[in-house]
Design a protein around this motif. Structure first.
Motif, mmCIF file in Angstrom:
data_model
loop_
_atom_site.group_PDB
_atom_site.id
_atom_site.type_symbol
_atom_site.label_atom_id
_atom_site.label_comp_id
_atom_site.label_asym_id
_atom_site.label_seq_id
_atom_site.Cartn_x
_atom_site.Cartn_y
_atom_site.Cartn_z
ATOM 1 N N GLU A 156 30.014 30.652 34.176
ATOM 2 C CA GLU A 156 30.451 32.029 34.422
ATOM 3 C C GLU A 156 29.934 32.532 35.758
ATOM 4 O O GLU A 156 30.656 33.205 36.508
ATOM 5 N N ILE A 157 28.675 32.211 36.064
ATOM 6 C CA ILE A 157 28.089 32.627 37.339
ATOM 7 C C ILE A 157 28.852 32.008 38.502
ATOM 8 O O ILE A 157 29.145 32.677 39.496
ATOM 9 N N LYS A 159 31.924 31.044 38.554
ATOM 10 C CA LYS A 159 33.223 31.686 38.640
ATOM 11 C C LYS A 159 33.128 33.026 39.355
ATOM 12 O O LYS A 159 33.927 33.330 40.265
ATOM 13 N N GLU A 160 32.146 33.844 38.963
ATOM 14 C CA GLU A 160 31.961 35.150 39.592
ATOM 15 C C GLU A 160 31.604 35.008 41.072
ATOM 16 O O GLU A 160 32.067 35.779 41.910
ATOM 17 N N ARG A 161 30.774 34.007 41.370
ATOM 18 C CA ARG A 161 30.358 33.785 42.750
ATOM 19 C C ARG A 161 31.547 33.403 43.625
ATOM 20 O O ARG A 161 31.701 33.888 44.747
ATOM 21 N N GLU A 163 34.697 34.066 43.068
ATOM 22 C CA GLU A 163 35.585 35.221 43.210
ATOM 23 C C GLU A 163 35.060 36.200 44.243
ATOM 24 O O GLU A 163 35.812 36.711 45.078
ATOM 25 N N ALA A 164 33.749 36.462 44.206
ATOM 26 C CA ALA A 164 33.144 37.391 45.157
ATOM 27 C C ALA A 164 33.213 36.838 46.575
ATOM 28 O O ALA A 164 33.496 37.567 47.532
#
Length: 338
Positions: A156-157, A159-161, A163-164
């Motif tokens: 999840e981290i 993925k978020e990274r 995207e950011a």
């Protein structure tokens, strides 16, 4: 012999600190600086490189001079630094790491958008195999549960990274971490080989310079900008004779970081493991540093073999008082008065 307080008073009245480039004449003066008998790396840096580094703001160099003779007794350099804590991590064996990495990869694959039916089936099969690997490789079911949760969190981290980073467009140049901490890096510390104060002192000269010159300097900086830690890279081990089997956590050693050590601590002809321990003990016992353990520090290649030591800025003043109390057994300075 004079009392500790008189010795300190003498040094306070007879030593001054200058920015390296305060006077143009300093450029020639620093060429006369000689390092104590153990090595010459730090002297060569001051002789040949410090002026340019200071001019380019790569570091800030300070000269400690004898007020009467103008002799350079010591020099030190300070840099801005930073510590950071990695994104949540746990210690794993090689087998555990293999399981976690495969699950993270499988979760990432299964979450991709726009997959065909065939690709989705393959992704789910890969995911199932990744989960099954924990049953196969990890005997402790509770440990397997912890690792699976960690892998899911990491997926999840990531993925978020991503995207950011895609939104900001700077993924190539940014390292995401859990937390950062402002710090000061003591880049260099070195005493001139030929300098001796005109008074006999009961403590190492480097101890005085650190606690009565460098520490007040750091405390002043900490009043202007955030500064939580101070650290240094000490004791390069490049000159230590290699053994057939070296301990994984061998303390690193360098003759070039003598920091005012007495000659009986280091022998010019030998570099034993015992010497290493004595040198690092000097940093820990006299300058009150400790090995870094909780955070990560960025270490330049030049200092790759050095031993990393750290301490809290907020503790410096108390430690400064304590170090002199330890030298003042007769309480001449009144430090232990009620």
């Amino acid at each position: 012999m004079d009392s500790i307080s008189k010795q300190k008073k003498y040094l306070s009245e007879n030593l001054i600190v200058e920015n390296l480039r305060m006077y143009g004449s300093n450029k020639e003066d620093i060429k006369e600086f000689l390092q104590a008998k153990s090595g010459n790396i730090l002297a060569e840096y001051l002789n040949n490189k410090a002026w340019n580094d200071d001019s380019n703001n790569n570091t800030k160099v300070f000269l400690v001079r004898d007020k009467r003779t103008r002799k350079i007794a010591y020099y030190y350099a300070l840099n801005c630094g930073i510590l950071y804590k990695e994104l949540n991590t746990i210690k794993m064996s090689l087998v555990e790491r293999e399981c976690v990495e495969k699950l993270v990869k499988a979760i990432k694959q299964s979450n991709l958008e726009g997959l065909s039916k065939e690709e989705q089936d393959a992704a789910y099969e890969l995911l199932g195999d990744a989960y099954a690997l924990f049953d196969e490789k990890i005997e402790d079911s509770d440990r397997a549960t912890v690792l699976i949760s960690y892998a899911q969190e990491q997926a999840e981290i990531k993925k978020e990274r991503e995207e950011a980073s895609n939104q900001a467009g700077d993924s190539e140049f940014v390292k995401n971490v859990q937390e950062t901490y402002p710090a000061i890096d003591i880049k260099f510390l070195c005493k001139d080989a030929n300098y001796k104060p005109d008074i006999e002192i009961e403590f190492k000269f480097g101890v005085y310079v650190f606690w009565e010159i460098i520490v007040p300097h750091i405390l002043k900086i900490s009043e202007l900008v955030g500064c939580k830690y101070v650290y240094l890279f000490a004791a390069d081990n490049s000159e230590v004779p290699k053994t057939d089997v070296q301990m994984e956590n061998t303390i690193k050693y360098s003759k070039d970081y003598d920091m005012g050590l007495e000659e009986d601590i280091l022998d010019e002809e030998t570099s034993s493991e015992e010497d290493v321990k004595k040198l690092v003990s000097y940093y820990i016992n006299n300058l009150k540093f400790r090995p870094v353990s909780e955070y990560t520090i960025l270490k330049p290649h030049f200092e790759r073999t050095c031993y990393t030591l750290i301490q809290d800025v907020e503790d410096l003043q108390h430690k400064r008082e304590s170090i002199w109390y330890s030298h003042d057994q007769d309480n001449e300075m009144g430090l232990n008065a009620e």
